[in-house]
Design a protein around this motif. Structure first.
Motif, short mmCIF file in Angstrom:
data_model
loop_
_atom_site.label_atom_id
_atom_site.label_comp_id
_atom_site.label_asym_id
_atom_site.label_seq_id
_atom_site.Cartn_x
_atom_site.Cartn_y
_atom_site.Cartn_z
N MET A 1 0.83 -1.20 0.00
CA MET A 1 0.00 0.00 0.00
C MET A 1 0.87 1.26 0.00
SD MET A 1 -3.45 0.25 2.07
CE MET A 1 -4.60 1.57 1.79
N ILE A 2 0.41 2.25 -0.74
CA ILE A 2 1.04 3.59 -0.70
C ILE A 2 -0.01 4.52 -0.12
CG2 ILE A 2 2.04 5.44 -2.08
CD1 ILE A 2 2.64 3.31 -4.24
N PHE A 3 0.41 5.34 0.85
CA PHE A 3 -0.58 6.14 1.58
C PHE A 3 -0.64 7.58 1.10
CE2 PHE A 3 0.60 2.59 4.21
CZ PHE A 3 -0.61 2.15 4.70
N GLN A 4 -1.75 8.23 1.47
CA GLN A 4 -1.98 9.61 1.03
C GLN A 4 -0.94 10.58 1.59
OE1 GLN A 4 -5.76 11.27 2.18
NE2 GLN A 4 -5.30 13.24 1.27
N ASP A 5 -0.72 10.48 2.89
CA ASP A 5 0.16 11.45 3.53
C ASP A 5 1.53 10.82 3.70
OD1 ASP A 5 1.56 13.11 5.13
OD2 ASP A 5 -0.09 13.53 6.52
N PRO A 6 2.44 11.11 2.78
CA PRO A 6 3.74 10.43 2.84
C PRO A 6 4.52 10.76 4.10
CG PRO A 6 3.77 12.16 1.16
CD PRO A 6 2.37 12.08 1.69
N TYR A 7 4.21 11.89 4.73
CA TYR A 7 4.95 12.25 5.93
C TYR A 7 4.49 11.41 7.12
CZ TYR A 7 7.80 14.91 9.08
OH TYR A 7 8.75 15.26 9.98
N ALA A 8 3.14 11.34 7.28
CA ALA A 8 2.60 10.60 8.42
C ALA A 8 2.89 9.10 8.30
CB ALA A 8 1.10 10.84 8.51
N SER A 9 3.06 8.61 7.08
CA SER A 9 3.23 7.16 6.93
C SER A 9 4.70 6.73 7.04
CB SER A 9 2.66 6.69 5.59
OG SER A 9 3.45 7.15 4.53
N LEU A 10 5.62 7.70 7.18
CA LEU A 10 7.04 7.33 7.34
C LEU A 10 7.46 7.58 8.78
CD1 LEU A 10 8.51 9.04 4.12
CD2 LEU A 10 7.72 6.69 4.36
N ASN A 11 8.10 6.63 9.39
CA ASN A 11 8.54 6.78 10.78
C ASN A 11 9.63 7.86 10.86
OD1 ASN A 11 9.71 6.52 13.32
ND2 ASN A 11 9.35 4.30 13.39
N PRO A 12 9.36 8.97 11.59
CA PRO A 12 10.32 10.08 11.60
C PRO A 12 11.65 9.74 12.27
CG PRO A 12 8.56 10.47 13.20
CD PRO A 12 8.18 9.23 12.44
N ARG A 13 11.68 8.66 13.06
CA ARG A 13 12.92 8.30 13.76
C ARG A 13 13.78 7.31 12.98
NH1 ARG A 13 9.47 9.42 17.87
NH2 ARG A 13 8.44 7.40 17.71
N MET A 14 13.27 6.88 11.85
CA MET A 14 14.06 5.93 11.03
C MET A 14 14.63 6.68 9.82
SD MET A 14 11.42 2.74 11.09
CE MET A 14 12.26 1.40 10.34
N SER B 1 11.13 16.84 0.56
CA SER B 1 9.89 17.51 0.14
C SER B 1 8.77 16.45 0.10
CB SER B 1 10.07 18.11 -1.25
OG SER B 1 10.23 17.06 -2.19
N GLY B 2 7.52 16.92 -0.05
CA GLY B 2 6.38 15.99 -0.10
C GLY B 2 6.53 14.97 -1.22
N GLY B 3 6.93 15.44 -2.40
CA GLY B 3 7.08 14.54 -3.55
C GLY B 3 8.16 13.50 -3.30
N GLN B 4 9.27 13.94 -2.69
CA GLN B 4 10.36 12.98 -2.40
C GLN B 4 9.92 11.96 -1.36
OE1 GLN B 4 13.28 15.96 -1.33
NE2 GLN B 4 14.56 15.37 -3.08
N ALA C 1 2.06 15.19 -11.32
CA ALA C 1 2.31 14.53 -12.61
C ALA C 1 3.57 13.67 -12.54
CB ALA C 1 2.43 15.55 -13.72
N GLN C 2 4.58 14.16 -11.81
CA GLN C 2 5.84 13.39 -11.70
C GLN C 2 5.60 12.06 -11.00
OE1 GLN C 2 8.64 15.81 -9.58
NE2 GLN C 2 8.41 17.53 -10.99
N VAL C 3 4.82 12.11 -9.92
CA VAL C 3 4.57 10.87 -9.16
C VAL C 3 3.70 9.92 -9.99
CG1 VAL C 3 3.52 9.92 -7.06
CG2 VAL C 3 4.94 11.95 -6.92
N VAL C 4 2.71 10.48 -10.72
CA VAL C 4 1.87 9.64 -11.57
C VAL C 4 2.72 8.97 -12.65
CG1 VAL C 4 0.10 9.75 -13.38
CG2 VAL C 4 -0.33 10.77 -11.16
#
Ligand code: SF4
Length: 319
Positions: free
Chosen positions: A92-105, A152-155, A187-190
């Motif tokens: 699964m890929i989630f909507q909010d890429p920030y919230a779905s990545l563990n900030p401590r890893m 960034s959000g896209g990254q 568009a880049q992510v798509v």
């Protein structure tokens, strides 16, 4: 050539008890198939049940009734070992890429976690694989030791995609993967997702809240409203000849590139808000906002039927 059904969703109901005899009906008897190698777009306003459906398909929720079959096997009735193997095949890929990545890893840990948990690679082999995955999503190995807040959000969404790809999946559920991104980055992510699909023969369920977003991505599209499927068709067919009043209204809200056509065309404005899924309207759940509702719409739930070749809708206009 006969296309292979990779995922089959049959009469799926997902009801959440919220106290007493009240239930939230996130999905109330929806059915659709996803063919191997295609992108199936699932669209609807916020709260229509599309994300809950995606999460149930991947096993995060248990269906109240109905079936989800992957490669012919019932996902929720599989023995544990088979289910664990399936978890690798579906990501699964989630909507909010920030919230779905563990900030401590750091990025190497985030992407390498699936490899580690599934015993797919360890030590320097794992790091090598992480570098490969970073390259695949347009990042570089210099990014491996950085933390999510440095991107960034896209990254960050690219990191989320690399994490999903790490375990070599066949099927990816992308839950609003571009909604939180700037238009310039969408568009880049798509394009990245499309290229990866071609290279790795992936099958996608692409969840979005508006039809404009899925237009260029999806082969077929299902339109949901209040836990029910309203219409399903080949993407081009759906845009050219929408049958259901709800789809017609959604499409009429998409701005057109030609300013003359844009100025003169008729918009269908839907009155009011989406009713509560706790107490949905009787009969057709769309009837309280439908501009062409008839008395029968309150009395009887419309039957899901094929209204044109491979084009399905649930509406009394086609009974
Ligand atoms: Fe409108 Fe009736 Fe069709 Fe529902 S069944 S979309 S209320 S016409």
């Amino acid at each position: 050539m006969q296309r292979k059904k990779l995922v089959e969703v049959k009469d799926l109901k997902i009801h959440f008890k919220i106290g007493g005899s009240q239930y939230v009906k996130a999905a109330d008897g929806i059915s659709f198939d996803i063919y191997q190698g295609e992108t199936f777009g699932l669209v609807g306003e916020s709260g229509c049940g599309k994300s809950t459906t995606g999460r149930t398909m991947i096993g995060l929720y248990t269906p109240t009734s109905g079936e989800i079959r992957y490669d012919g096997k019932d996902v929720h009735r599989m023995p544990g070992k088979e289910r664990r193997q399936l978890t690798r095949k579906m990501q699964m890929i989630f909507q909010d890429p920030y919230a779905s990545l563990n900030p401590r890893m750091d990025v190497a840990e985030i992407i390498g976690e699936g490899l580690y948990l599934n015993g797919l690679a360890s030590g320097s082999e794992r790091l090598k694989r992480v570098y490969e995955l970073l390259g695949m999503v347009g990042l570089s190995k210099e990014h491996a030791n950085r933390f999510p807040h440095e991107f960034s959000g896209g990254q960050r969404q690219r990191i989320g995609i690399a994490r999903a790809l790490a375990v070599d999946p066949e099927f990816i559920i992308a839950d609003e993967p571009i909604s939180a991104l700037d238009v310039s980055v969408q568009a880049q992510v798509v394009n990245l997702l499309k290229n990866l699909q071609k290279e790795r023969k992936l099958t996608y369920l692409f969840i979005a809240h508006d039809l404009a977003m899925v237009k260029h991505v999806s082969d077929r599209i299902g339109v949901m409203y209040l836990g029910n499927m309203m219409e399903l068709a080949d993407s081009e067919q759906l845009y050219k000849d929408p049958k259901h009043p709800y789809t017609q209204a959604l499409l009429s809200a998409i701005p057109l590139p030609d300013p003359d056509v844009e100025q003169t065309r008729e918009r269908i404005l839907l009155e009011g808000d989406v009713p509560s899924p706790i107490n949905p309207p009787s009969g057709c759940v769309f009837r309280t906002r439908c501009p062409v509702a008839k008395p029968v719409c309150a009395a009887e739930k419309p039957v899901w039927r094929e209204v044109a070749p491979s084009h399905f809708a649930a509406c009394h206009l086609y009974s």
